[in-house]
Motif scaffolding. Structure first.
Motif, short mmCIF file in Angstrom:
data_model
loop_
_atom_site.label_atom_id
_atom_site.label_comp_id
_atom_site.label_asym_id
_atom_site.label_seq_id
_atom_site.Cartn_x
_atom_site.Cartn_y
_atom_site.Cartn_z
N GLU A 67 -0.35 -92.35 3.48
CA GLU A 67 -1.75 -92.27 3.06
C GLU A 67 -2.64 -91.74 4.18
N GLY A 68 -2.25 -91.99 5.41
CA GLY A 68 -3.00 -91.49 6.55
C GLY A 68 -2.71 -90.05 6.88
N LEU A 69 -1.66 -89.50 6.29
CA LEU A 69 -1.25 -88.12 6.58
C LEU A 69 -1.35 -87.24 5.33
N VAL A 76 1.91 -83.14 12.31
CA VAL A 76 2.15 -84.36 13.07
C VAL A 76 3.64 -84.56 13.30
N VAL A 77 4.45 -84.37 12.28
CA VAL A 77 5.91 -84.49 12.42
C VAL A 77 6.42 -83.49 13.44
N ALA A 84 9.72 -90.05 16.18
CA ALA A 84 9.39 -91.31 15.49
C ALA A 84 8.85 -91.02 14.09
N LEU A 85 8.23 -89.88 13.91
CA LEU A 85 7.78 -89.43 12.59
C LEU A 85 8.62 -88.22 12.20
N CYS A 86 9.24 -88.29 11.04
CA CYS A 86 10.05 -87.17 10.56
C CYS A 86 10.03 -87.18 9.03
N PHE A 87 10.58 -86.13 8.44
CA PHE A 87 10.63 -86.02 6.99
C PHE A 87 11.99 -86.41 6.45
N ASP A 88 11.99 -86.93 5.23
CA ASP A 88 13.23 -87.24 4.52
C ASP A 88 12.97 -87.07 3.03
#
Length: 104
Positions: A67-69, A76-77, A84-88
């Protein structure tokens, strides 16, 4: 002193709706994601939550990272230095992986 072989290793993954995975154990609290969401004028954005040793990255008002992104998730990713932040593409869930503790 504690022997390193006796420590339990826990890796937490928070799978968010929309495909963003946040792994708090990898986060070094650099603030790059916070700054990027601020610069992009995200409606909610990311912020530092808590104080002292309990500080973590999150969306304000107890909202999800996703919701913040809303606008800059890909950016950001891409800029997260630790991954620590990535896509899946998997369905949203919360997974906790734990290595067995060595026998005493």
């Amino acid at each position: 002193p504690v022997d390193a072989d006796e420590l339990e290793v826990v890796a937490e993954q928070q799978l968010q709706p929309g495909g963003v995975i946040f792994e708090p154990g990898k986060c070094i609290l650099c603030g790059i994601c916070v700054k990027l969401t601020e610069q992009a004028s995200e409606p909610l954005g990311l912020t530092f939550v808590g104080r002292g040793f309990d500080v973590r990255i999150g969306a304000s008002l107890n909202r999800t990272i996703n919701e913040g992104l809303q606008k800059v998730a890909a950016e950001v990713v891409h800029h997260c230095p630790t991954g620590a932040l990535c896509f899946d593409d998997k369905p949203a869930s919360r997974v906790t992986l734990a290595a067995p503790v060595a026998a005493k």
